[in-house]
Motif scaffolding. Structure first.
Motif, PDB file in Angstrom:
ATOM      1  N   THR A  65      27.228  35.509  32.829  1.00  0.00           N
ATOM      2  CA  THR A  65      27.705  36.685  33.367  1.00  0.00           C
ATOM      3  C   THR A  65      26.665  37.401  34.239  1.00  0.00           C
ATOM      4  O   THR A  65      26.901  38.050  35.329  1.00  0.00           O
ATOM      5  CB  THR A  65      28.454  37.706  32.643  1.00  0.00           C
ATOM      6  N   HIS A  66      25.362  37.278  33.888  1.00  0.00           N
ATOM      7  CA  HIS A  66      24.265  37.804  34.518  1.00  0.00           C
ATOM      8  C   HIS A  66      22.990  37.310  33.776  1.00  0.00           C
ATOM      9  O   HIS A  66      22.983  36.659  32.769  1.00  0.00           O
ATOM     10  CB  HIS A  66      24.099  39.541  34.764  1.00  0.00           C
ATOM     11  N   TRP A  67      21.848  37.818  34.537  1.00  0.00           N
ATOM     12  CA  TRP A  67      20.401  37.098  33.910  1.00  0.00           C
ATOM     13  C   TRP A  67      19.992  37.487  32.826  1.00  0.00           C
ATOM     14  O   TRP A  67      18.993  36.944  32.371  1.00  0.00           O
ATOM     15  CB  TRP A  67      19.719  36.973  35.360  1.00  0.00           C
ATOM     16  N   HIS A  68      20.407  38.716  32.249  1.00  0.00           N
ATOM     17  CA  HIS A  68      19.633  39.309  31.144  1.00  0.00           C
ATOM     18  C   HIS A  68      19.485  38.511  29.973  1.00  0.00           C
ATOM     19  O   HIS A  68      20.347  37.567  29.763  1.00  0.00           O
ATOM     20  CB  HIS A  68      20.389  40.669  30.663  1.00  0.00           C
ATOM     21  N   TRP A  69      18.324  38.611  29.351  1.00  0.00           N
ATOM     22  CA  TRP A  69      17.972  37.562  28.181  1.00  0.00           C
ATOM     23  C   TRP A  69      19.005  37.272  27.300  1.00  0.00           C
ATOM     24  O   TRP A  69      19.060  36.134  26.823  1.00  0.00           O
ATOM     25  CB  TRP A  69      16.767  38.072  27.693  1.00  0.00           C
ATOM     26  N   ASP A  70      19.884  38.234  27.026  1.00  0.00           N
ATOM     27  CA  ASP A  70      20.739  38.185  25.657  1.00  0.00           C
ATOM     28  C   ASP A  70      21.784  37.193  26.125  1.00  0.00           C
ATOM     29  O   ASP A  70      22.599  36.570  25.322  1.00  0.00           O
ATOM     30  CB  ASP A  70      21.244  39.404  25.227  1.00  0.00           C
ATOM     31  N   ASP A 149      39.438  24.756  37.643  1.00  0.00           N
ATOM     32  CA  ASP A 149      40.764  24.273  36.979  1.00  0.00           C
ATOM     33  C   ASP A 149      40.375  23.497  35.656  1.00  0.00           C
ATOM     34  O   ASP A 149      39.778  22.374  35.763  1.00  0.00           O
ATOM     35  CB  ASP A 149      41.474  23.453  38.105  1.00  0.00           C
ATOM     36  N   LEU A 150      40.628  24.005  34.781  1.00  0.00           N
ATOM     37  CA  LEU A 150      40.669  23.393  33.355  1.00  0.00           C
ATOM     38  C   LEU A 150      41.607  22.492  32.971  1.00  0.00           C
ATOM     39  O   LEU A 150      41.929  22.066  31.619  1.00  0.00           O
ATOM     40  CB  LEU A 150      40.393  24.431  32.380  1.00  0.00           C
ATOM     41  N   GLY A 151      42.780  22.280  33.650  1.00  0.00           N
ATOM     42  CA  GLY A 151      44.055  21.646  33.167  1.00  0.00           C
ATOM     43  C   GLY A 151      44.989  22.413  32.813  1.00  0.00           C
ATOM     44  O   GLY A 151      44.810  22.864  31.616  1.00  0.00           O
ATOM     45  N   GLY A 152      45.936  22.979  33.487  1.00  0.00           N
ATOM     46  CA  GLY A 152      46.795  23.836  32.972  1.00  0.00           C
ATOM     47  C   GLY A 152      46.467  25.216  32.832  1.00  0.00           C
ATOM     48  O   GLY A 152      47.090  26.310  32.821  1.00  0.00           O
ATOM     49  N   ILE A 153      45.154  25.530  32.951  1.00  0.00           N
ATOM     50  CA  ILE A 153      44.688  26.847  33.111  1.00  0.00           C
ATOM     51  C   ILE A 153      43.480  27.017  33.892  1.00  0.00           C
ATOM     52  O   ILE A 153      42.634  26.011  34.203  1.00  0.00           O
ATOM     53  CB  ILE A 153      44.452  27.164  31.547  1.00  0.00           C
ATOM     54  N   THR A 154      43.196  27.952  34.771  1.00  0.00           N
ATOM     55  CA  THR A 154      42.185  28.115  35.651  1.00  0.00           C
ATOM     56  C   THR A 154      41.320  29.528  35.149  1.00  0.00           C
ATOM     57  O   THR A 154      41.605  30.336  34.469  1.00  0.00           O
ATOM     58  CB  THR A 154      42.758  28.397  37.140  1.00  0.00           C
ATOM     59  N   CYS A 155      40.205  29.627  35.961  1.00  0.00           N
ATOM     60  CA  CYS A 155      39.362  30.728  35.659  1.00  0.00           C
ATOM     61  C   CYS A 155      38.831  30.653  37.026  1.00  0.00           C
ATOM     62  O   CYS A 155      37.998  30.203  37.806  1.00  0.00           O
ATOM     63  CB  CYS A 155      38.418  30.289  34.554  1.00  0.00           C
ATOM     64  N   LEU A 156      38.741  32.166  37.558  1.00  0.00           N
ATOM     65  CA  LEU A 156      38.358  32.536  38.764  1.00  0.00           C
ATOM     66  C   LEU A 156      36.858  33.300  38.400  1.00  0.00           C
ATOM     67  O   LEU A 156      36.751  34.514  37.357  1.00  0.00           O
ATOM     68  CB  LEU A 156      39.317  33.648  39.186  1.00  0.00           C
ATOM     69  N   ILE A 157      35.927  33.004  38.955  1.00  0.00           N
ATOM     70  CA  ILE A 157      34.719  33.325  38.794  1.00  0.00           C
ATOM     71  C   ILE A 157      34.370  34.276  39.814  1.00  0.00           C
ATOM     72  O   ILE A 157      34.282  33.544  41.208  1.00  0.00           O
ATOM     73  CB  ILE A 157      33.678  32.353  38.505  1.00  0.00           C
ATOM     74  N   GLU A 158      33.888  35.719  39.790  1.00  0.00           N
ATOM     75  CA  GLU A 158      33.779  36.329  40.855  1.00  0.00           C
ATOM     76  C   GLU A 158      32.471  37.314  40.692  1.00  0.00           C
ATOM     77  O   GLU A 158      32.481  37.984  39.670  1.00  0.00           O
ATOM     78  CB  GLU A 158      34.981  37.091  41.278  1.00  0.00           C
ATOM     79  N   LYS A 159      31.663  37.470  41.576  1.00  0.00           N
ATOM     80  CA  LYS A 159      30.684  38.503  41.551  1.00  0.00           C
ATOM     81  C   LYS A 159      31.170  39.871  42.099  1.00  0.00           C
ATOM     82  O   LYS A 159      31.904  39.869  42.805  1.00  0.00           O
ATOM     83  CB  LYS A 159      29.564  38.092  42.769  1.00  0.00           C
ATOM     84  N   VAL A 160      30.963  40.767  40.895  1.00  0.00           N
ATOM     85  CA  VAL A 160      31.088  42.140  41.439  1.00  0.00           C
ATOM     86  C   VAL A 160      30.039  42.993  41.287  1.00  0.00           C
ATOM     87  O   VAL A 160      30.289  44.280  41.876  1.00  0.00           O
ATOM     88  CB  VAL A 160      32.370  42.611  40.236  1.00  0.00           C
ATOM     89  N   GLY A 161      28.955  42.581  41.061  1.00  0.00           N
ATOM     90  CA  GLY A 161      27.658  43.500  41.510  1.00  0.00           C
ATOM     91  C   GLY A 161      27.864  44.762  40.382  1.00  0.00           C
ATOM     92  O   GLY A 161      28.376  44.655  39.294  1.00  0.00           O
ATOM     93  N   GLY A 162      27.463  46.005  40.752  1.00  0.00           N
ATOM     94  CA  GLY A 162      27.269  47.113  40.223  1.00  0.00           C
ATOM     95  C   GLY A 162      25.890  47.586  39.726  1.00  0.00           C
ATOM     96  O   GLY A 162      25.039  46.993  40.119  1.00  0.00           O
ATOM     97  N   ASP A 163      25.715  48.608  38.848  1.00  0.00           N
ATOM     98  CA  ASP A 163      24.517  49.223  38.697  1.00  0.00           C
ATOM     99  C   ASP A 163      23.773  48.378  37.698  1.00  0.00           C
ATOM    100  O   ASP A 163      22.724  48.185  37.662  1.00  0.00           O
ATOM    101  CB  ASP A 163      24.524  50.494  38.212  1.00  0.00           C
ATOM    102  N   VAL A 170      32.192  38.368  36.885  1.00  0.00           N
ATOM    103  CA  VAL A 170      33.337  38.453  35.902  1.00  0.00           C
ATOM    104  C   VAL A 170      34.227  37.260  35.976  1.00  0.00           C
ATOM    105  O   VAL A 170      33.986  36.385  36.970  1.00  0.00           O
ATOM    106  CB  VAL A 170      34.341  39.666  36.178  1.00  0.00           C
ATOM    107  N   PHE A 171      34.759  36.777  34.807  1.00  0.00           N
ATOM    108  CA  PHE A 171      35.629  35.647  34.777  1.00  0.00           C
ATOM    109  C   PHE A 171      36.975  36.048  34.505  1.00  0.00           C
ATOM    110  O   PHE A 171      37.366  36.688  33.441  1.00  0.00           O
ATOM    111  CB  PHE A 171      35.025  34.744  33.460  1.00  0.00           C
ATOM    112  N   TYR A 172      38.005  35.698  35.381  1.00  0.00           N
ATOM    113  CA  TYR A 172      39.145  36.052  35.042  1.00  0.00           C
ATOM    114  C   TYR A 172      40.394  34.622  34.877  1.00  0.00           C
ATOM    115  O   TYR A 172      40.162  33.863  35.561  1.00  0.00           O
ATOM    116  CB  TYR A 172      39.978  36.963  36.249  1.00  0.00           C
TER     117      TYR A 172
END
Ligand SMILES: [Zn+2]
Length: 286
Positions: A65-70, A149-163, A170-172
């Motif tokens: 999701t982003h670079w932060h250590w956790d 495409d994971l086979g029958g289900i997909t995941c849209l990965i998109e950069k949204v940025g922000g503060d 995000v992953f939709y």
């Protein structure tokens, strides 16, 4: 066992004690996609163990999701390709130069390069062996968005940025209408004062609404219904507009929050107003 969001999506809840974030698994017919690596190899291994006990198809890919250590210090415990935004990779490359002993961490806190809270949590999570920290970089990078495409289900990965981080991704999962938010709704923490820039924040809320998700999964809390988050987003928007209008008039801001919401401003209302106000001050100084 892991907790279920839908029949295709499981997660391991966040743990406040050492700031472990939510880890997610989206499963298609034959493979699973993992969201975030964990805050340490130990955290990652805990998730891997629970994944195999849950009998989900094997993990084949991971998104960050982003670079932060956790979200990234568990990467070295996984042997699957990792996907991240270009900015996330750049930030991780810079982290590779760092040392993680107490002295180095404390020095970076003093220099403003590290957040005191994160340094404390890193010391706690890696209490026994700080040498286990091995920063890695993702193999697959994308500039804006990517669909898997994971086979029958997909995941849209998109950069949204922000503060919170310019590379926030995000992953939709449209089939299940679930949106993993990471920390994208959080303020900028790498500043002398935590803050939100009003324009950026309002733009981000619009983007998030655009997905039409029914369930939102933030990294440091429980999954929320769209009704729940929508109610919060409307209040945040109202507070942002009030601060924008009133500027530094703190009493005026509190008075107008009271009038708009027909209640005394809560500690959360005050905190949001303060974060927006800090953003205005930073903008002024620029
Ligand atoms: Zn974060």
């Amino acid at each position: 066992m892991l907790e279920k969001i839908t029949s295709n999506i499981l997660f391991m809840p966040a743990e406040e004690k050492t700031d472990r974030p939510v880890l997610g698994a989206v499963s298609g017919a034959e493979k699973s996609f993992i969201i975030d690596s964990g805050n340490s190899p130990a955290h990652a291994r805990q998730f891997i163990k629970k994944l195999s006990a849950s009998r989900v198809p094997p993990p084949r890919l991971m998104g960050i999701t982003h670079w932060h250590w956790d979200h990234t210090f568990g990467m070295s415990a996984w042997d699957i390709p990792i996907i991240a935004h270009t900015d996330t990779r750049k930030s991780l490359e810079a982290l590779m130069e760092y040392s993680w002993d107490d002295g180095s961490l404390d020095k970076r806190v003093k220099q403003g390069l590290e957040i005191e809270f994160c340094a404390e949590m890193i010391k706690k999570e890696f209490a026994w062996d700080r040498g286990q920290i091995k920063v890695e970089v993702p193999e697959i990078i994308f500039p804006d968005r990517l669909t898997i495409d994971l086979g029958g289900i997909t995941c849209l990965i998109e950069k949204v940025g922000g503060d919170h981080d310019s590379g926030s991704t995000v992953f939709y999962i449209p089939e299940d209408r679930v949106l993993f938010l990471g920390d994208c709704l959080g303020p900028d923490l790498y500043a002398p004062q935590y803050y939100y820039s009003i324009g950026k924040f309002l733009g981000l809320l619009e983007k998030i609404r655009g997905y039409g998700a029914q369930i939102y999964v933030g990294s440091h809390g429980d999954p929320e219904s769209s009704e729940g988050l929508e109610k919060e987003m409307e209040e945040w928007e109202e507070i942002a507009r009030i601060v924008e209008k009133r500027g530094k008039d703190w009493e005026g801001i509190l008075g107008q929050i009271k009038e708009s919401f027909d209640r005394e401003p809560t500690p959360d209302d005050r905190e949001m107003a303060e974060l927006f106000l800090n953003g205005l001050e930073i903008k002024e100084r620029e």
